[in-house]
Design a protein around this motif. Structure first.
Motif, PDB file in Angstrom:
ATOM      1  N   TRP A 152     -41.585   4.732  31.864  1.00 38.55           N
ATOM      2  CA  TRP A 152     -41.746   3.611  32.807  1.00 38.55           C
ATOM      3  C   TRP A 152     -40.561   3.654  33.764  1.00 38.55           C
ATOM      4  N   THR A 153     -40.800   4.126  34.963  1.00 35.63           N
ATOM      5  CA  THR A 153     -39.730   4.352  35.925  1.00 35.63           C
ATOM      6  C   THR A 153     -40.155   3.861  37.306  1.00 35.63           C
ATOM      7  N   GLY A 154     -39.293   4.099  38.288  1.00 35.21           N
ATOM      8  CA  GLY A 154     -39.609   3.734  39.657  1.00 35.21           C
ATOM      9  C   GLY A 154     -40.763   4.521  40.227  1.00 35.21           C
ATOM     10  N   GLY A 155     -41.160   5.593  39.554  1.00 33.25           N
ATOM     11  CA  GLY A 155     -42.316   6.356  40.014  1.00 33.25           C
ATOM     12  C   GLY A 155     -43.635   5.700  39.675  1.00 33.25           C
ATOM     13  N   ASP A 156     -43.624   4.673  38.827  1.00 35.90           N
ATOM     14  CA  ASP A 156     -44.845   3.943  38.486  1.00 35.90           C
ATOM     15  C   ASP A 156     -45.099   2.845  39.505  1.00 35.90           C
ATOM     16  N   ASN A 157     -46.364   2.474  39.633  1.00 37.29           N
ATOM     17  CA  ASN A 157     -46.737   1.447  40.596  1.00 37.29           C
ATOM     18  C   ASN A 157     -46.073   0.118  40.251  1.00 37.29           C
ATOM     19  N   ALA A 158     -45.496  -0.516  41.264  1.00 37.23           N
ATOM     20  CA  ALA A 158     -44.774  -1.768  41.040  1.00 37.23           C
ATOM     21  C   ALA A 158     -45.682  -2.981  41.036  1.00 37.23           C
ATOM     22  N   TYR A 159     -46.928  -2.837  41.531  1.00 35.69           N
ATOM     23  CA  TYR A 159     -47.808  -3.993  41.694  1.00 35.69           C
ATOM     24  C   TYR A 159     -49.119  -3.874  40.919  1.00 35.69           C
ATOM     25  N   ALA A 160     -49.681  -2.687  40.869  1.00 33.67           N
ATOM     26  CA  ALA A 160     -51.025  -2.505  40.309  1.00 33.67           C
ATOM     27  C   ALA A 160     -51.183  -3.017  38.884  1.00 33.67           C
ATOM     28  N   PRO A 161     -50.202  -2.831  37.978  1.00 31.86           N
ATOM     29  CA  PRO A 161     -50.410  -3.307  36.604  1.00 31.86           C
ATOM     30  C   PRO A 161     -50.615  -4.812  36.491  1.00 31.86           C
ATOM     31  N   TYR A 162     -50.190  -5.547  37.520  1.00 32.13           N
ATOM     32  CA  TYR A 162     -50.185  -7.004  37.437  1.00 32.13           C
ATOM     33  C   TYR A 162     -51.308  -7.647  38.256  1.00 32.13           C
ATOM     34  N   TYR A 163     -52.125  -6.838  38.925  1.00 26.06           N
ATOM     35  CA  TYR A 163     -53.158  -7.418  39.789  1.00 26.06           C
ATOM     36  C   TYR A 163     -54.285  -7.982  38.935  1.00 26.06           C
ATOM     37  N   PRO A 164     -54.615  -9.297  39.079  1.00 29.82           N
ATOM     38  CA  PRO A 164     -55.596  -9.935  38.188  1.00 29.82           C
ATOM     39  C   PRO A 164     -57.055  -9.647  38.553  1.00 29.82           C
ATOM     40  N   GLY A 165     -57.320  -9.049  39.700  1.00 30.35           N
ATOM     41  CA  GLY A 165     -58.690  -8.761  40.099  1.00 30.35           C
ATOM     42  C   GLY A 165     -59.114  -9.550  41.324  1.00 30.35           C
ATOM     43  N   ASP A 166     -60.031  -8.971  42.098  1.00 30.13           N
ATOM     44  CA  ASP A 166     -60.467  -9.602  43.347  1.00 30.13           C
ATOM     45  C   ASP A 166     -61.144 -10.943  43.121  1.00 30.13           C
ATOM     46  N   ASP A 167     -61.812 -11.098  41.988  1.00 33.87           N
ATOM     47  CA  ASP A 167     -62.522 -12.346  41.738  1.00 33.87           C
ATOM     48  C   ASP A 167     -61.564 -13.504  41.480  1.00 33.87           C
ATOM     49  N   ALA A 168     -60.354 -13.216  40.995  1.00 30.70           N
ATOM     50  CA  ALA A 168     -59.388 -14.272  40.680  1.00 30.70           C
ATOM     51  C   ALA A 168     -58.430 -14.550  41.828  1.00 30.70           C
TER      52      ALA A 168
END
Length: 822
Positions: A226-242
């Motif tokens: 788990w480093t700076g090379g991993d996406n900073a936002y995608a893991p936390y996106y709750p979905g378009d419906d929310a």
């Protein structure tokens, strides 16, 4: 001020008429809208027109108002922001009601930033629906748009809900469903991470461990790390419906490693943040790609106590970038720009970072002029509620404030005339057969009470008396000054008889206190490892911008034990043990102990100089070192105490106290012969106390504040003359005149004061180190009592009384006196 002049065109999709009837109805409605007379403002819309983002502001609502900010800027925001806790606390109701009244009066929308106060996995359907119902009730009469910014900065380590992607997404979805169910879709859910430039920051203790399912979410590139090379936002996106809106916290902030740095914004800095910071293009992926309105929360770092670029260049330069970028065609989906109009403070309430756009009139004017020349939308943007100008009920200004000033003058005169005019009053004067000076003990007791109250940090009535209420002075300054005073009183006579013995005694005491500091440091760390014990009050520091990660408003926390868990690794990293030895870890409430240890070690050198009659030279030297430290901000040691109590600066209080203690009898005799000095000090102490009651940095919802000058002027004066961390000259003067005035007061009115408060304060004053050490344990206990986390003023006041009473009993019974230094 400009209102929106055209109706919104939906950015996600357009519903086309499917029948002739619907088509004709649409034509009729449009025709009637054209014929209808224009009102004062239009009704709330889902989002503004493309390229015309709303102006927004988050204020320090305890000290500022919507009208005040609008007047300073020369324009009214279309959105105002406020924090709200989940679960909702009844103690917040008045704050939220006042906020909504002010927003409604300005015809603005409301941005509620939701900060969970419980673990994310405890926010299920029931909790989310209860919260949505409460917010619906609170906002039932509000006409503007509601933006719900749930648990922002979830990708960082400094918030309690940070770096837990699975739990966060689940909680966000629950809250989103609840608002859609109970608020009829009026509230728009805003997903708002923090700029990913330094991701993954310092790792949160709550982050998933390697090998777990949660860790797999963080390891977006699948390389097992788990480093700076991993996406900073995608893991936390709750979905378009929310998610209805996407937001990003992106500040001009070049702080690094805790250092405060004032720098001018680079050309294109903001655009780079929105498109190229971290491993993702935030704007293209989440706003443009998902067709979501974009909210930018921003501000520019400026530390009043740090050199570097000037505030005007920083603030106006960043504001120009913000306005230009947000209104450019490349970022046409920008729907709101929210400036974080707050200051950052340390534990004593002293402004160390100013994020204000309107704190300086010249900067405010430049920002207002730039705004007027842009297509950004200002208020009102919805019907204005006829509530008039909102003024805090407990703010006194004009004749009321000056009446208080007149009353203080009368009191001052009475204090000096009563002992002279009433013969019986002569029996009140100080007479104590003991070898100790009980006046000093009582003042030390008052200082340690101030420290305990401020470190516990609960909103209570005790804050009315301890939070810079007697001038621009906190318990910390008094604690350090009286520590030096006692060293001079106790070891001064011994130094004249046997200097070698004094060196031995002070060294032993410093060693014992150092070992105590290590024991507290390690003990708190071990407590934090217990799964059932909440030690966050001691292991973290709530800081609105003074830590290494910069700014993001209230609620940001820093791990004071970051990296210490590597003690359990083999081999132990080589930097950890030296960091422990140098007291680089530990509770912030206890870090002044490191300062005291160092000063105690050098005290024999000061006593040696005083033995040789070099008091004047000693005073000149300590003031010179103070001036060098205040100007250069030079850090002698890497120890934690240097963050809040820079050694070169704070030594001046200890040395002044030591010199006064060494020559106490001569100083008291001189003041007795020169009563005009005492009168001048007392008058100055009263004047400074009155002036301190107008402090907007410390204003809250239950104290009385004197508003005698504009907040911007007050802040400029405060930062220049009364800053705490580097002991600005006005603060240092205030400490000295207050101590002289208080000592004179006790000399004249000793008997009534002793009967009223002496029985309580004197025992505490004679065991201040013991109280200081034991209060750390009590802070941990209080933090584990759920009822005391609800911010009930009266319950917390009762809790303070219990804590202070318990400390008094422990002192009177000499509990563990053989082990713990007194």
């Amino acid at each position: 001020m400009r209102a929106i002049t055209s109706h919104h065109r939906a950015t996600s999709h357009v519903n086309r008429p499917r029948s002739v009837a619907a088509f004709l109805a649409a034509i009729v409605i449009a025709f009637l809208a054209v014929l209808a007379p224009a009102g004062p403002a239009q009704a709330a819309q889902a989002a503004p027109d493309s390229g015309k983002p709303w102006l927004g502001a988050v204020l320090e609502w305890g000290e500022d108002t919507a009208a005040g900010f609008s007047d300073r800027l020369g324009a009214t925001p279309a959105v105002f922001g406020h924090d709200i806790t989940l679960p909702f606390r009844d103690s917040e109701r008045n704050d939220i009601d006042g906020f909504l009244q002010q927003a409604a009066a300005k015809g603005a929308h409301a941005l509620l930033t939701v900060k969970p106060s419980v673990p994310l996995d405890q926010l299920g359907t029931a909790e989310a629906e209860a919260f949505a119902q409460q917010v619906h009730t609170l906002t039932s009469g509000f006409k503007g748009q509601l933006l719900i910014r749930f648990a922002p900065d979830m990708n960082t380590s400094w918030v309690g809900w940070g770096q837990q992607p699975a739990e966060y997404r689940q909680a966000f979805q629950e809250v989103s469903r609840a608002f859609k169910k109970y608020d009829g879709g009026r509230a728009a859910m805003v997903w708002a991470p923090y700029l990913g430039k330094d991701y993954p920051f310092d790792r949160s203790r709550n982050a998933p461990q390697p090998g777990s399912e949660g860790f797999a979410l963080l390891d977006t590139n699948g390389d097992g790390a788990w480093t700076g090379g991993d996406n900073a936002y995608a893991p936390y996106y709750p979905g378009d419906d929310a998610v209805d809106w996407v937001g990003l916290a992106a500040y001009h902030d070049d702080t690094a490693g805790g250092a405060a740095v004032n720098t001018l914004p680079r050309a294109g800095e903001l655009e780079e943040m929105l498109t190229a910071s971290g491993s993702e293009n935030f704007y293209a992926t989440y706003s443009e790609g998902r067709r979501k309105p974009f909210l930018l929360q921003t501000a520019a770092f400026y530390s009043p106590s740090t050199g570097g670029a000037p505030e005007a260049g920083i603030k106006t330069g960043w504001w120009d970038q913000v306005v230009g970028t947000a209104t450019s065609p490349e970022f046409a989906r920008t729907a709101a720009v929210v400036w974080d109009e707050r200051t950052s403070t340390r534990d004593t309430g002293v402004a160390s970072i100013s994020w204000l756009l309107t704190g300086n009139p010249d900067i405010a004017k430049a920002a207002g002029d730039r705004l007027k020349a842009s297509p950004m939308v200002t208020g009102p943007v919805t019907d204005q509620a006829p509530t008039g100008t909102y003024v805090r009920a407990n703010t006194l200004s004009g004749p009321a404030a000056w009446t208080v000033a007149a009353a203080m003058v009368i009191l001052l005169v009475a204090l000096w005339q009563v002992p002279r005019r009433i013969n019986a009053a002569t029996a009140w004067s100080y007479q104590d057969p003991s070898t100790r000076d009980s006046r000093v003990d009582l003042l030390r007791g008052m200082a340690i009470v101030f420290v305990v109250v401020n470190h516990l940090g609960m909103a209570s009535l005790f804050q009315l008396l301890t939070q810079e209420a007697v001038g621009f002075v906190s318990g910390a300054e008094l604690f350090v000054l009286f520590s030096g005073l006692v060293v001079g009183m106790v070891y001064g006579p011994k130094a004249k008889e046997d200097f070698g013995r004094v060196v031995d005694l002070t060294s032993r005491r410093a060693g014992k206190l150092y070992l105590t500091a290590l024991a507290v440091l390690i003990g708190v760390f071990l407590l934090s490892l217990l799964p059932f014990f909440h030690a966050e009050a001691l292991t973290t520091f709530v800081d609105q911008g003074t830590g290494g990660a910069g700014h993001n408003g209230a609620g940001r926390t820093y791990d004071l034990y970051a990296g210490m868990s590597s003690l359990f690794q083999f081999p132990v990293p080589p930097q950890v043990l030296p960091a422990i030895v140098l007291l680089q870890f530990g509770p912030w409430q206890f870090n002044v102990m490191g300062l005291y240890v160092v000063l105690l070690l050098v005290s024999p050198l000061i006593l040696a100089a005083l033995n040789r009659g070099k008091a004047v030279w000693m005073l000149a030297a300590t003031l010179a070192v103070y001036a060098v430290g205040a100007v250069t901000r030079f850090r002698v040691l890497p120890s934690q105490f240097e963050d809040s109590f820079p050694l070169l600066v704070w030594q001046v209080l200890f040395v002044l106290g030591l010199v006064a203690g060494y020559h106490r009898r001569a100083v008291v005799a001189w003041l007795s012969r020169h009563t005009w000095v005492v009168v001048a000090c007392t008058a100055a102490a009263f004047a400074l106390a009155f002036l301190s009651w107008g402090n907007p940095y410390l204003a809250n919802n239950y104290d009385v504040r004197m508003a005698l000058m504009p907040d911007g002027v007050y802040r400029a004066m405060y930062d220049a003359l009364f800053g705490r961390t580097y002991l600005a000259p006005g603060r240092l003067l205030n400490v000295m005149v207050l101590v002289v005035a208080a000592y004179a007061f006790l000399s004249a009115y000793w008997k009534p004061v002793q009967r009223a408060l002496g029985w309580f304060l004197i025992p505490l004053g004679r065991a201040t180190l013991y109280v200081f050490i034991m209060h750390v344990l009590l802070i941990a206990v209080v933090a584990n009592i759920p009822a005391l986390q609800q911010q009930s003023i009266f319950l917390n006041t009762a809790a303070y009384a219990v804590v202070l009473g318990l400390l008094w009993v422990m002192v009177r019974t000499r509990f563990l006196f053989r082990i713990i230094p007194t």
